[in-house]
Design an enzyme around this catalytic site. Structure first.
Site, PDB file in Angstrom:
ATOM      1  N   ILE A 103       0.861  -1.176   0.000  1.00 51.92           N
ATOM      2  CA  ILE A 103       0.000   0.000   0.000  1.00 51.92           C
ATOM      3  C   ILE A 103       0.898   1.226   0.000  1.00 51.92           C
ATOM      4  O   ILE A 103       1.794   1.344   0.845  1.00 51.92           O
ATOM      5  CB  ILE A 103      -0.929   0.028   1.227  1.00 51.92           C
ATOM      6  N   CYS A 104       0.701   2.126  -0.954  1.00 47.81           N
ATOM      7  CA  CYS A 104       1.405   3.398  -1.023  1.00 47.81           C
ATOM      8  C   CYS A 104       2.925   3.180  -1.045  1.00 47.81           C
ATOM      9  O   CYS A 104       3.445   2.460  -1.888  1.00 47.81           O
ATOM     10  CB  CYS A 104       0.969   4.297   0.124  1.00 47.81           C
ATOM     11  N   SER A 105       3.651   3.753  -0.084  1.00 50.94           N
ATOM     12  CA  SER A 105       5.112   3.679  -0.087  1.00 50.94           C
ATOM     13  C   SER A 105       5.634   2.297   0.277  1.00 50.94           C
ATOM     14  O   SER A 105       6.849   2.060   0.214  1.00 50.94           O
ATOM     15  CB  SER A 105       5.707   4.725   0.859  1.00 50.94           C
ATOM     16  N   THR A 123       2.362   3.475  -6.985  1.00 46.43           N
ATOM     17  CA  THR A 123       2.451   3.978  -5.617  1.00 46.43           C
ATOM     18  C   THR A 123       1.728   5.314  -5.615  1.00 46.43           C
ATOM     19  O   THR A 123       1.142   5.700  -6.634  1.00 46.43           O
ATOM     20  CB  THR A 123       3.917   4.123  -5.166  1.00 46.43           C
TER      21      THR A 123
END
Length: 319
Positions: A103-105, A123
């Site tokens: 998730i994300c970073s 991302t």
């Protein structure tokens, strides 16, 4: 029951760390829990969080990954300094055929482990250039909610993590249970943006409520023709005002919004029923089987027969 290991890499974003439990933890299949969620880290104990004011306590070590079916790496402030034990555990997870996601970073951690080399990933859009620069062997896209490339799935920002979790539920248990989880969490049902061959740009987020009742009314009538005049009459406004408010609240025209909802309904019917294609088209308001085929190819990337073969996850039943 499927086991999901959520790996905390310091400094971890607590919101994303809790997201899998929030979305997956309440899933029930035939009255039994659908998932067991285990949060783990390389060194159990107090783990630094990215936001000031509190840290988190994680009691399980990385051995939880070996027992998991799916591994999720949530957001972290670490860009290139994840510990080697975590990276090794993630590599072994992919080698063992487990589904590994971020998730994300968290994508930076997967990239450090070499799991994104030669793959397409995403991302948060604000980090996309950094990820592409640090890991040139990764094809980075910033215009998708999430991308599934082989056994590895990467999601964009925090809200896209919700879409990722719903996608996991849908892949495991089908659209009906995924939509029930979305309703329970009071979030938008599964949005497109999944496997590499099905990647779509995300729909603009809804940011208003003035037409919520009209959208709900329309959702109950997707199988019938709905004109702009009918929508405007229900909303007690003019067609011009209706169109303007739809753009403001959903980022789409009323007609495009209806089409997206009808395609979503068709996908759910393809996954959860054995209805013939002409009936799927009729019940979703798309019209004919040929129209359904064209819309599925244009908006999803595959014809309905191939979609049903790939995504049916629950026993077929006639309706």
């Amino acid at each position: 029951m499927k086991t999901v290991a959520v790996v905390a890499v310091a400094p971890v974003k607590a919101f994303d760390l809790a997201m899998p439990e929030t979305l997956l933890g309440d899933v029930a299949v035939d009255g039994a829990p659908g998932y067991r969620i285990v949060v783990c880290t390389a060194e159990p104990g107090v783990v630094e969080a990215t936001l000031g004011g509190f840290d988190v306590v994680v009691t399980h070590g990385l051995d939880a990954i070996a027992e998991a079916d799916t591994v999720i790496v949530p957001s972290t402030g670490s860009r290139g300094t994840a510990d080697e034990a975590t990276l090794t555990a993630l590599r072994h997870a992919v080698e063992q055929g487990k589904r590994v996601t971020s998730i994300c970073s968290g994508a930076f951690v997967l990239a450090q482990a070499g799991l994104l080399a030669g793959r397409t990933a995403t991302t948060h859009w604000g980090l996309a250039d950094e990820l592409a620069t640090m890991f040139p062997e990764v094809t980075v896209r910033s215009d998708a909610l999430f991308i599934e490339d082989g056994p590895v799935t990467t999601a964009a920002g925090a809200a896209a993590g919700i879409d990722l979790c719903l996608h996991l539920i849908r892949s495991d248990y089908g659209a009906t249970i995924a939509n029930a989880a979305a309703r329970a969490a009071v979030v938008t049902p599964v949005r497109p943006g999944g496997q590499a061959q099905f990647v779509d740009a995300p729909l603009p987020p809804e940011n208003g409520l003035s037409l919520a009742a009209t959208r709900s009314w329309a959702m109950e009538r997707l199988d019938t023709p709905l004109s702009l005049d009918e929508l405007a009459t229900h909303a007690r406004t003019s067609v011009r005002t209706l169109t303007r408010r739809f753009h403001e609240e959903t980022g789409l025209s009323p007609q495009k919004w209806l089409l997206h909802q009808r395609i979503h309904r068709a996908r759910e019917l393809l996954e959860s029923t054995a209805l013939p294609m002409d009936q799927v088209a009729r019940h979703s308001g798309i019209g004919s089987a040929e129209s359904l085929r064209q819309h599925m190819i244009r908006h999803v990337g595959v014809p309905p027969t191939a979609y049903r073969a790939s995504f049916t996850r629950t026993p077929r039943q006639s309706a």
